[in-house]
Design an enzyme around this catalytic site. Structure first.
Site, mmCIF file in Angstrom:
data_model
loop_
_atom_site.group_PDB
_atom_site.id
_atom_site.type_symbol
_atom_site.label_atom_id
_atom_site.label_comp_id
_atom_site.label_asym_id
_atom_site.label_seq_id
_atom_site.Cartn_x
_atom_site.Cartn_y
_atom_site.Cartn_z
ATOM 1 N N ASP A 1 8.560 12.690 1.639
ATOM 2 C CA ASP A 1 9.487 12.552 2.499
ATOM 3 C C ASP A 1 9.286 11.708 3.421
ATOM 4 O OD1 ASP A 1 11.406 13.836 0.859
ATOM 5 O OD2 ASP A 1 11.448 15.742 1.992
ATOM 6 N N GLN B 1 -2.565 -11.301 -9.753
ATOM 7 C CA GLN B 1 -2.791 -10.457 -8.659
ATOM 8 C C GLN B 1 -1.698 -10.922 -7.645
ATOM 9 O OE1 GLN B 1 -7.404 -9.771 -7.452
ATOM 10 N NE2 GLN B 1 -7.173 -11.136 -9.029
#
Length: 755
Positions: free
Chosen positions: A161, A659
């Site tokens: 959270d 990448q």
């Protein structure tokens, strides 16, 4: 004859995970266990959280090096977590204290949420009186208690959270954001196909971080969070906003609802309530999706591997060096630095948010979350609200956006954010297609709100990007193009060549007055080598891509006795190599910042022979693509193969352009949006003050700041194109401590910021 002097007993250290699980807990546990071993301490895993401490016996297990092998890529927590009601009682606290003392443990690293950490603090405070009671009750002897009079504690926050005030990102948050964004991206495609509305419930019982950041990163239409309830009559406001989005060209609508969302009176607003309201207002019922516990599960992100590793490393150093007067602390991340905060201050500051919310003092609740939280709330409102009028204000400034340099995931996000926020400021936004070449060719187009609607979530660069820096003989054509297109300002999103181009052009304003306009550079480069910004847009996405590939290399190579040498991008900057090495569990990383020679390679290959002889099956080696000169990846692999003496075989590969590919990560989407916000704000101020200064925006240790581009040469080494000071270099020590059991390594402290 005198006997040999007895060796002192090693310090004993316990580690536990408590409360809800979070991706990245295993990385922290691994770092704690291995750092403790390297520092001469004996680590113990307290299984199933505080329940293990209360139960004792085999639930408090001594840990060795191999006990935490192959856990970096696993979700959850391998040492278990559980709620323990008995630990809330005095009798349970006594049992836990007794069991720890019987194992000789008086140092503790607790990984969990604010409830778990508050319980840890209480346990630490009550420790002396608990031991006194245990002696009085005859359950422990004074001799057993001697030397354990104080419990030394460090906490790490494991909570998806991100609800602990004081730190940027708690363990698990980044991975949870990736789960949410992946789901929203997939829902968006089906929603757009059918022009549907989806209401999505995400976690966030007491904290709105996950839904708020997800809304910004995915471009959602509306978000309900507990800290900022909607005004009364929100049902009609929501319906009107969704309709305005459709009229502006959106095919889908997504509404996010935190599981703890409330209205102004503190009454819950559930996802079903939102569906009911939209059905009543529009006559059509939206589709409801509850993401649930998938947000907690699965493989942790690259960030949730390297950062918990650094935090675990620092926490062990902390508790092994605390003295009798030391207070318990939380070790967390603040602006990419390891930071330290008094444990109960962090817990109390976090609980203050809930108190403000309960008292319906919502503005104070938002402020208590921190400045960036309130800024993101305001930013989300701008990004999600269609423009109220199609007609530009008279005399609107024409601001052009362009890309320069190599491709970086998140360039589209930055361009989309610039258009949205620029229109909100009353600017006429223009897109330059094809970098400076496109500008000289007149490939300039006005961009409206709906033109960039889908840009923010795709890889690539819709405006196109080219690497070349303009030649001096092209300056005249560029100046003419700026004048003919009536461009009042430039936003340049790109890498080192973008910075160099603007820097050089602005030094020619006496010859080319058209260059004397505000020019703002926004850092976007997977190399992460740009001055004035510790992180560039695209670097986090590239890091996740690299770690994904390395996970698969590790799986394939583990089937045999093999050393695998992989090249990571970055040119002369080792950020990608080091961070992917930490996150993937590499044993060796070769960086351009740390020169090496044949003697170093000989020492490393001897280590590998010894370790493979003792049973190792894989040695993963990361190489920074431009490191070592002639001692490149192929050379290293050939040396290792030649000197392996048949103990292992060697393979090598460049991770390559994967990448640069794929969709931008949540972090890169959010970073791009925040950096653009600062750039648009700076343009507004320069226009208002009739000022023209070339600047770059970036993320520093103090937050998002600007720096003068004309000072660029003072901040970089031009020969290798990287900043003179790189914040991540102290993390180099982590590799040798947590990945290589064969070396006798001194554990050095990481720099820690006291908050």
């Amino acid at each position: 004859m005198m006997g040999q002097p007895t060796q002192p007993e090693p310090k004993r250290l316990g580690v536990l995970t408590s409360g809800g699980d979070a991706q990245g807990m295993n990385a922290a546990v691994r770092a704690v266990v291995r750092t403790a071993i390297k520092m001469g301490a004996q680590p113990y895993a307290i299984l199933e959280g505080w329940q293990g401490a209360v139960t004792g016996g085999d639930m408090i297990k001594p840990m060795g090096w191999s006990d935490v092998s192959s856990v970096l890529n696993k979700g959850g927590t391998v040492i278990g977590t559980a709620r323990c009601q008995e630990f809330r009682e005095r009798s349970g606290l006594r049992k836990a204290a007794k069991n720890l003392v019987l194992k000789g443990i008086d140092r503790l690293i607790s990984i969990g949420g604010d409830g778990s950490l508050a319980g840890t603090n209480e346990f630490q405070e009550e420790w002396p009186s608990l031991l006194e009671e245990l002696v009085q009750l005859g359950e422990l002897t004074p001799e057993q208690v001697a030397g354990h009079e104080k419990l030394r504690v460090a906490g790490l926050v494991g909570s998806i959270d991100n609800d602990l005030v004081g730190f940027d990102m708690t363990i698990g948050t980044d991975s949870a954001l990736q789960r949410i964004l992946a789901a929203l991206d997939e829902l968006s495609s089906t929603a757009a196909s059918h022009r549907r509305t989806f209401v999505v419930e995400v976690m966030g019982r007491h904290c709105g971080y996950l839904p708020l950041m997800s809304a910004v990163a995915r471009g959602c239409d509306y978000v309900f969070i507990p800290e900022a309830p909607p005004e009364d009559g929100w049902q009609k406001t929501l319906a009107k906003k969704l309709e305005a989005g459709r009229q502006a060209g959106r095919r889908e609508s997504i509404v996010l609802v935190a599981e703890g969302a409330i209205d102004q009176d503190g009454n819950p607003i559930t996802a079903n309530d939102v569906c009911d309201a939209l059905e009543q207002e529009t006559g059509q019922r939206p589709h409801l999706t509850i993401l649930g516990h998938v947000q907690r599960g699965g493989t942790p992100s690259a960030y949730d591997r390297w950062m918990p590793t650094a935090l675990g490393y620092a926490a062990v150093y902390e508790v092994l060096h605390q003295d009798q007067s030391s207070e318990p602390v939380i070790i967390g991340a603040r602006n990419n630095r390891v930071a330290r905060l008094p444990l109960m201050k962090a817990v109390n500051d976090t609980r203050a948010v809930a108190k403000f919310t309960k008292a319906q003092e919502y503005e104070k609740a938002v402020q208590a979350r921190g400045r960036s939280f309130s800024e993101m709330l305001a930013l989300n409102e701008v990004m999600s609200t269609p423009p109220q009028q199609d007609v530009l204000p008279e005399g609107a400034r024409r601001v052009a956006i362009m890309h320069v340099g190599g491709l970086a995931p998140g360039m589209n996000t930055a361009a989309r954010a610039a258009v949205r926020q620029g229109i909100d400021r009353g600017f006429e936004m223009l897109g330059i297609y094809g970098s400076f070449e496109g500008l000289m060719s007149g490939k300039v187009k006005q961009l409206a709100w709906e033109d960039v609607e889908g840009w923010g979530f795709d890889g690539g660069a819709e405006l196109g990007t080219l690497r070349p820096i303009p030649r001096v003989e092209e300056y005249y054509a560029i100046g003419r193009a700026l004048e003919e297109q009536r461009i009042d300002a430039l936003i340049v999103i790109g890498g080192y060549n973008a910075y160099l181009s603007i820097n050089q052009m602005r030094q020619e304003t006496s010859r080319y007055p058209a260059f004397n306009i505000p020019m703002i550079c926004i850092p976007a480069s997977i190399d992460n080598n740009l001055p004035g910004s510790e992180l560039s847009i695209g670097a986090d996405s590239a890091l996740n891509n690299a770690v994904w590939a390395l996970d698969r290399i590790r799986e394939s190579a583990a089937a045999s006795r093999r050393c695998f040498v992989a090249d990571a991008m970055g040119r002369h900057c080792g950020y990608l190599s080091l961070m992917s090495g930490i996150a993937a569990g590499a044993e060796l990383v070769y960086l351009d910042e740390n020169p090496y020679d044949l003697q170093d390679l000989a020492s490393d290959v001897k280590m590998m022979r010894d370790s493979f002889r003792e049973g190792r099956r894989l040695c993963l080696v990361l190489h920074n693509e431009e490191a070592g000169g002639r001692y490149d990846r192929e050379f290293i692999a050939s040396v290792f193969a030649q000197e392996s003496q048949g103990m292992f075989d060697v393979r090598h590969s460049a991770l390559g352009h994967l990448q640069q590919g794929g969709e931008p990560s949540p972090f890169d989407r959010i970073l791009a949006t925040r950096l653009v916000r600062a750039a648009i704000q700076e343009l507004s101020e320069q226009f208002a003050q009739n000022r023209s200064e070339p600047l770059a925006v970036g993320l520093s240790a103090q937050g998002i700041e600007t720096f003068p581009l004309l000072q660029m040469q003072q901040k970089v080494d031009p020969q290798v194109r990287r900043p003179l000071n790189q914040w991540w270099l102290p993390l180099v020590d982590i590799i040798s401590v947590v990945s290589r059991d064969e070396w006798d390594i001194e554990v050095r402290p990481l720099p820690i910021t006291d908050l």
